[in-house]
Design a protein around this motif. Structure first.
Motif, PDB file in Angstrom:
ATOM      1  N   GLU A 350      -9.351   2.533  -0.846  1.00 55.46           N
ATOM      2  CA  GLU A 350      -9.135   2.728   0.467  1.00 55.46           C
ATOM      3  C   GLU A 350     -10.411   1.930   1.069  1.00 55.46           C
ATOM      4  N   SER A 351     -10.253   2.261   2.451  1.00 53.83           N
ATOM      5  CA  SER A 351     -11.044   1.601   3.473  1.00 53.83           C
ATOM      6  C   SER A 351     -11.152   2.474   4.658  1.00 53.83           C
ATOM      7  N   PHE A 352     -12.216   2.628   5.384  1.00 57.04           N
ATOM      8  CA  PHE A 352     -12.304   3.325   6.699  1.00 57.04           C
ATOM      9  C   PHE A 352     -12.496   2.253   7.657  1.00 57.04           C
ATOM     10  N   GLN A 353     -11.895   2.339   8.763  1.00 54.52           N
ATOM     11  CA  GLN A 353     -11.774   1.737   9.903  1.00 54.52           C
ATOM     12  C   GLN A 353     -12.147   2.293  11.394  1.00 54.52           C
ATOM     13  N   PHE A 354     -12.845   1.549  11.849  1.00 51.48           N
ATOM     14  CA  PHE A 354     -13.149   2.075  13.394  1.00 51.48           C
ATOM     15  C   PHE A 354     -11.879   1.633  14.044  1.00 51.48           C
ATOM     16  N   PHE A 355     -11.317   2.208  15.134  1.00 50.71           N
ATOM     17  CA  PHE A 355     -10.069   2.105  15.708  1.00 50.71           C
ATOM     18  C   PHE A 355     -10.365   2.198  17.241  1.00 50.71           C
ATOM     19  N   ALA A 356      -9.976   1.249  18.189  1.00 54.60           N
ATOM     20  CA  ALA A 356     -10.008   1.390  19.486  1.00 54.60           C
ATOM     21  C   ALA A 356      -8.877   0.929  20.067  1.00 54.60           C
ATOM     22  N   TYR A 357      -8.218   1.678  20.995  1.00 54.74           N
ATOM     23  CA  TYR A 357      -7.007   1.191  21.476  1.00 54.74           C
ATOM     24  C   TYR A 357      -6.797   1.784  23.137  1.00 54.74           C
ATOM     25  N   CYS A 381      -7.495   3.973   5.574  1.00 57.35           N
ATOM     26  CA  CYS A 381      -6.377   2.907   5.303  1.00 57.35           C
ATOM     27  C   CYS A 381      -6.496   2.593   3.918  1.00 57.35           C
ATOM     28  N   GLY A 382      -5.481   1.809   3.350  1.00 57.16           N
ATOM     29  CA  GLY A 382      -5.621   1.147   1.994  1.00 57.16           C
ATOM     30  C   GLY A 382      -6.617   0.264   1.947  1.00 57.16           C
ATOM     31  N   ASP A 387      -1.274  -1.874   6.973  1.00 58.99           N
ATOM     32  CA  ASP A 387       0.064  -1.530   7.552  1.00 58.99           C
ATOM     33  C   ASP A 387       0.326   0.027   7.335  1.00 58.99           C
ATOM     34  N   LYS A 388      -0.327   0.719   6.456  1.00 52.60           N
ATOM     35  CA  LYS A 388      -0.033   2.069   6.269  1.00 52.60           C
ATOM     36  C   LYS A 388      -1.103   3.000   6.342  1.00 52.60           C
ATOM     37  N   CYS A 389      -1.860   3.057   7.446  1.00 51.58           N
ATOM     38  CA  CYS A 389      -2.924   3.848   7.550  1.00 51.58           C
ATOM     39  C   CYS A 389      -2.743   5.370   7.885  1.00 51.58           C
ATOM     40  N   GLY A 390      -3.487   6.226   7.459  1.00 51.47           N
ATOM     41  CA  GLY A 390      -3.166   7.593   7.812  1.00 51.47           C
ATOM     42  C   GLY A 390      -2.669   8.370   6.867  1.00 51.47           C
ATOM     43  N   LEU A 391      -2.449   7.519   5.620  1.00 56.16           N
ATOM     44  CA  LEU A 391      -1.778   8.576   4.528  1.00 56.16           C
ATOM     45  C   LEU A 391      -2.843   9.621   4.015  1.00 56.16           C
ATOM     46  N   VAL A 392      -2.353  10.726   3.754  1.00 51.47           N
ATOM     47  CA  VAL A 392      -3.182  11.872   3.351  1.00 51.47           C
ATOM     48  C   VAL A 392      -3.208  11.650   1.941  1.00 51.47           C
ATOM     49  N   GLY A 393      -4.705  11.727   1.305  1.00 57.26           N
ATOM     50  CA  GLY A 393      -4.930  11.646  -0.050  1.00 57.26           C
ATOM     51  C   GLY A 393      -6.328  12.052  -0.445  1.00 57.26           C
ATOM     52  N   THR A 394      -6.536  12.337  -1.674  1.00 59.33           N
ATOM     53  CA  THR A 394      -8.053  12.436  -1.902  1.00 59.33           C
ATOM     54  C   THR A 394      -8.996  11.428  -2.001  1.00 59.33           C
TER      55      THR A 394
END
Length: 532
Positions: A350-357, A381-382, A387-394
């Protein structure tokens, strides 16, 4: 046999136990994947109405006072094109007539059955159906009182991620109904993404809402849980929501309260989900008025199924690489500032991203929506793809502190809320403070305690340009058909030509002659049988 065992998990029944007989009541909401018989509207609606009757009886034994069923729960989402949609429709009496379908002739069987069930079990029932009036077809919520009478009807205005070729009503009406245990506003589908009619209802002191929905999830910011939880908390209201359940966990309903929501309980059959006090009473006469949305844009997007969608967040992100990270982004009238402390040593896939929009909404839904969005958030994110950020998982990553500050020019028509999602469909505890600084609004959101399993944590702001001069965001032109014109549901038959009539007459004569010849050939056998 396996389907029999799984089915109760798909047909979710939620019961909220209230505090006392005087200050509280029990409410039920039913998550449901409807039966669908291909090209057979009568049997499809009959089977689903039968299931509704069964659930009404079940919750009445638990002393529930109200139950809400999903959007398209009678028909399923598998609706035909406009030319055949009329076969799936029902004519609904005007609520002003105080109609009791249970005792009336000439009424549709579905209305009669639900009315009789509500009257028999003494509870309020909210359903959604395809309504036919003249040549118009609407997606409508219908409310039955505990006496079985139709007391409210609300026609869907925002055809957003739609499953049927419905008409849009000429006016957007704020709709509510009174009960002995409070006054309820009526919402449907994408209403919580828009300013009206919710704003009018809340201004009239409505604090309880019934909400059938068939939600299309757009990750990472718009699962049904995130939006309902955030909307309920921001407006300090109770939402009794009943979603169309497509078979995956990204569609979640239940009873959302400003005080909280337990997603674990929502996945059980007949589970207590929380204590919800009454939320007061408002004047129906004041509410039953036409309201005008700040923007008249309509967004007609046809769907064939309820499935996950993903927002394109690639151009607006910055990866969190260090245990202590800061990032600032500014553009288009908003400034996002991030401060994060986390133990990233446990990161695996996984990775964690700052997001601004900020801009036309492309992170909560379709680009043609009639509102714009600003977001300052942290998203899971992966490891190799955005492309597919936000999937719930441990996740073993622990965030010990998060501070997000959003600075922007405040608008008259906007809604700002905390958007959080944690593995298991939990809200991440947070606080948010608002201040004005040099003519700008500053929203500061802070993590309240350590958090694992973070999926989304941030500030989401929806704003609604009120006038053509409000040009910070360019919105698309109205893409809808003329809501005042409802095309004929069944084309008028064309008049037969002289040639057509001649062929018809010749066919009739030929058939008569053929029957006569057959009768002559077998006359002896026929006479002998008669004689015998």
């Amino acid at each position: 046999m396996m389907e029999f065992l799984i089915r109760p998990l798909l047909l979710i029944l939620l019961i909220a136990q209230m505090q006392s007989a005087q200050d509280s009541y029990k409410a039920a909401t039913f998550e449901y994947k409807p039966e669908y018989i291909t090209d057979d509207p009568v049997e499809t609606m009959r089977l689903n109405a039968k299931e509704f009757e069964k659930q009404i009886e079940t919750v009445s034994k638990e002393h529930a006072k109200i139950i809400v069923f999903p959007e398209l729960g009678l028909t399923s989402i598998h609706l035909p094109n406009r030319s055949a949609l009329s076969n799936w429709s029902i004519e609904v009496p005007d609520p002003e007539k105080n109609s009791l379908p249970c005792n009336e002739s000439g009424i549709h069987e579905v209305l009669r059955k639900i009315s009789c069930a509500a009257e028999r079990r003494k509870l309020y029932v909210v359903i959604n159906l395809v309504e036919k009036t003249d040549n118009c077809l609407y997606s409508s919520n219908v409310v039955f009182s505990s006496e079985g009478r139709i007391v409210a009807r609300y026609r869907k205005y925002y055809r957003y991620n739609e499953f049927g070729e419905f008409n849009r009503p000429n006016e957007l009406n704020a709709t509510a109904f009174s009960t002995p245990f409070g006054t309820f506003g009526v919402l449907i589908g994408a209403d919580i993404l828009y300013e009206e009619p919710a704003r009018t209802l809340i201004e009239k002191n409505i604090r309880q809402f019934v909400y059938p929905l068939a939600w299309v999830t757009v990750l990472p910011f718009a699962t049904s849980y995130q939006m309902q939880r955030a909307w309920s908390k921001t407006n300090d209201v109770t939402v009794i929501s009943a979603p169309y359940y497509p078979g995956h966990d990204y569609v979640v309903g239940g009873i959302f309260m400003s005080a909280g929501y337990d997603p674990k309980a929502a996945r059980l059959n007949s589970a207590t989900v929380g204590i919800v006090p009454r939320k007061g009473r408002a004047s129906i006469d004041e509410i039953s008025q036409s309201v005008t949305e700040p923007i008249g844009n309509d967004c007609v997007v046809r769907n064939k199924d309820i499935k996950l969608k993903y927002a394109n967040i690639r151009p607006f992100t910055n990866k969190i690489d260090n245990d202590t990270s800061q990032w600032t982004w500014e553009g288009d009238g908003i400034k996002c500032e991030f401060e994060v402390t986390a133990d990233l040593s446990a990161i695996k896939t996984e990775s964690f991203q700052f997001f601004a929009y900020t801009g036309k909404d492309d992170v909560l839904g379709e680009k043609c929506s009639s509102f714009a969005t600003s977001v300052c958030a942290i998203v899971r994110c992966g490891s190799n793809s955005l492309d597919k950020c936000g999937l719930v998982g441990t996740s073993g990553v622990t965030f010990s502190s998060i501070k997000i500050k959003a600075t922007y020019n405040q608008r008259m028509h906007e809604l700002v809320f905390q958007n959080t999602l944690q593995h298991g469909y939990y809200e991440i505890p947070s606080t948010m403070n608002s201040t004005n600084s040099m003519g700008k609004m500053v929203q500061t959101m802070v993590l309240s305690s350590e958090a694992q399993g973070l999926v989304v944590f941030g500030i989401v702001r929806k704003f609604f340009p009120a006038t053509p001069a409000d040009k910070d965001v360019t919105l698309p032109a109205n893409t809808s058909d003329n809501p005042d014109i409802c095309p004929s549901l069944v084309p008028d038959p064309e008049p037969h030509s002289t040639r057509d009539l001649t062929l018809i007459y010749l066919s009739i004569i030929f058939s008569v002659v053929l029957l006569a010849l057959v009768a002559i050939k077998y006359r002896r056998q026929i006479l002998s049988r008669i004689t015998d």
